[in-house]
Motif scaffolding. Structure first.
Motif, PDB file in Angstrom:
ATOM      1  N   THR A 226       0.820  -1.204   0.091  1.00 37.18           N
ATOM      2  CA  THR A 226      -0.007  -0.045  -0.080  1.00 37.18           C
ATOM      3  C   THR A 226       0.950   1.376   0.055  1.00 37.18           C
ATOM      4  O   THR A 226       1.919   1.355   0.740  1.00 37.18           O
ATOM      5  N   ARG A 227       0.499   2.041  -0.913  1.00 37.74           N
ATOM      6  CA  ARG A 227       1.209   3.546  -0.715  1.00 37.74           C
ATOM      7  C   ARG A 227       0.038   4.282  -0.170  1.00 37.74           C
ATOM      8  O   ARG A 227      -0.755   4.688  -1.213  1.00 37.74           O
ATOM      9  N   ARG A 228       0.011   4.852   0.921  1.00 35.70           N
ATOM     10  CA  ARG A 228      -0.981   5.531   1.383  1.00 35.70           C
ATOM     11  C   ARG A 228      -1.137   6.782   0.825  1.00 35.70           C
ATOM     12  O   ARG A 228      -0.301   7.661   0.602  1.00 35.70           O
ATOM     13  N   GLY A 229      -2.459   7.137   0.524  1.00 36.72           N
ATOM     14  CA  GLY A 229      -2.787   8.328  -0.253  1.00 36.72           C
ATOM     15  C   GLY A 229      -2.820   8.136  -1.810  1.00 36.72           C
ATOM     16  O   GLY A 229      -3.142   8.919  -2.317  1.00 36.72           O
ATOM     17  N   PHE A 230      -2.282   6.978  -2.232  1.00 36.87           N
ATOM     18  CA  PHE A 230      -1.958   7.006  -3.582  1.00 36.87           C
ATOM     19  C   PHE A 230      -2.556   5.875  -4.225  1.00 36.87           C
ATOM     20  O   PHE A 230      -3.421   5.787  -5.278  1.00 36.87           O
ATOM     21  N   GLY A 231      -2.300   4.502  -3.618  1.00 37.29           N
ATOM     22  CA  GLY A 231      -2.986   3.223  -4.092  1.00 37.29           C
ATOM     23  C   GLY A 231      -2.108   2.021  -3.578  1.00 37.29           C
ATOM     24  O   GLY A 231      -1.635   1.962  -2.607  1.00 37.29           O
ATOM     25  N   TYR A 232      -2.187   1.125  -4.725  1.00 35.93           N
ATOM     26  CA  TYR A 232      -1.485  -0.265  -4.276  1.00 35.93           C
ATOM     27  C   TYR A 232      -0.486  -0.565  -5.397  1.00 35.93           C
ATOM     28  O   TYR A 232      -0.531  -0.172  -6.766  1.00 35.93           O
ATOM     29  N   TRP A 233       0.411  -1.430  -4.934  1.00 35.76           N
ATOM     30  CA  TRP A 233       1.368  -1.958  -6.179  1.00 35.76           C
ATOM     31  C   TRP A 233       1.919  -3.136  -5.721  1.00 35.76           C
ATOM     32  O   TRP A 233       1.984  -3.608  -4.562  1.00 35.76           O
ATOM     33  N   LEU A 234       2.466  -3.937  -6.565  1.00 37.63           N
ATOM     34  CA  LEU A 234       2.981  -5.383  -6.692  1.00 37.63           C
ATOM     35  C   LEU A 234       4.678  -5.212  -7.005  1.00 37.63           C
ATOM     36  O   LEU A 234       4.831  -4.703  -8.111  1.00 37.63           O
ATOM     37  N   GLY A 235       5.274  -5.793  -5.788  1.00 39.86           N
ATOM     38  CA  GLY A 235       6.694  -5.630  -6.040  1.00 39.86           C
ATOM     39  C   GLY A 235       7.250  -6.174  -4.874  1.00 39.86           C
ATOM     40  O   GLY A 235       6.738  -6.527  -3.959  1.00 39.86           O
ATOM     41  N   CYS A 236       8.812  -6.249  -4.964  1.00 38.50           N
ATOM     42  CA  CYS A 236       9.440  -6.483  -3.990  1.00 38.50           C
ATOM     43  C   CYS A 236      10.132  -5.212  -3.116  1.00 38.50           C
ATOM     44  O   CYS A 236      10.809  -4.214  -3.634  1.00 38.50           O
ATOM     45  N   ALA A 237       9.574  -5.069  -1.863  1.00 34.59           N
ATOM     46  CA  ALA A 237       9.636  -3.675  -1.279  1.00 34.59           C
ATOM     47  C   ALA A 237      10.969  -3.254  -1.026  1.00 34.59           C
ATOM     48  O   ALA A 237      11.303  -1.986  -0.862  1.00 34.59           O
TER      49      ALA A 237
END
Length: 239
Positions: A226-237
């Protein structure tokens, strides 16, 4: 390597003469679907009632059935209790938002999906193509993947390493969209329009992401973020 995303180039929604049955009681919807699917390269039969649809499915072999979820026998058709597993055609239900609560438990990621009304023909064509994908194996050249996360678009199945993921159609579409845009943040609006075709409230997408995350991220590393305020993403953090 987790940054190595192999993505198949999407092909246009085009049929190869597969035999489809459209079971809808609205003559205007029937004409729209039959004409559009016919122009897209499918052979199309129609039925105007649930009883007629069940009779035609029992008498003839169809590659896919498009069924108005408001008609009787929708749940029985989804369960497939009246026919052998090998004879059950893939099912695409045309559903209102009100009918999803009773319909969704009958769906699985392999052989059934739905689109919501009012119909968006482009979405219908894409869902039909995905459900029919396993009948055209020669078109599958690459497998969408990210690290140990693998998707099989032909069968609508996903796997994390050796573990199969039991996903609903909406969860599969969400995961597919995140994977296709790996390491890029997608807004809630972008995700909603891909998964459902229209915008839903924040709570709906948050619940869907939460369910998907519980299924995907049982192993390390976690892939859905989760990127708060922006949305969601898939990947290696930690990349």
């Amino acid at each position: 390597m987790y940054g190595n995303l192999i993505e198949q180039k999407p092909s246009p929604p085009r049929g190869d003469g597969q035999h489809l049955l459209v079971v809808v009681d609205d003559p205007r919807e029937t004409e729209l679907l039959a004409t559009t699917l016919g122009l897209a390269g499918y052979r199309v039969g129609t039925a105007g009632s649930g009883a007629e649809g069940m009779a035609r499915v029992a008498q003839h072999r169809f590659d896919l059935v498009v069924w108005d979820a408001g008609l009787p026998n929708a749940e029985a058709l989804a369960r497939g209790r009246r026919m052998a597993p090998a004879d059950r055609p893939p099912l695409l239900f045309l559903a209102t938002c009100d009918s999803l609560q009773t319909l969704v438990p009958e769906l699985g990621p392999e052989r059934a999906d739905y689109v919501t009304k009012p119909l968006r023909i482009a979405e219908v064509l894409v869902r039909v193509q995905v459900l029919l994908g396993d009948s055209r194996p020669s078109r599958r050249t690459d497998v969408p993947c990210y690290g140990d996360l693998l998707l099989d678009d032909a069968a609508c199945r996903a796997r994390r390493g050796p573990r199969p993921l039991d996903l609903t159609p909406a969860e599969y579409r969400l995961l597919r969209h995140l994977l296709a845009n790996a390491e890029h943040v997608l807004s809630k609006e972008q995700i909603c329009r891909y998964v459902w075709g229209d915008f839903r409230g924040d709570q709906a997408i948050e619940k869907l992401v939460s369910r998907l995350r519980r299924k995907v991220d049982q192993e390390e590393p976690a892939l859905i973020h989760t990127r708060r305020g922006f949305g969601y993403w898939l990947g290696c953090a930690d990349r």
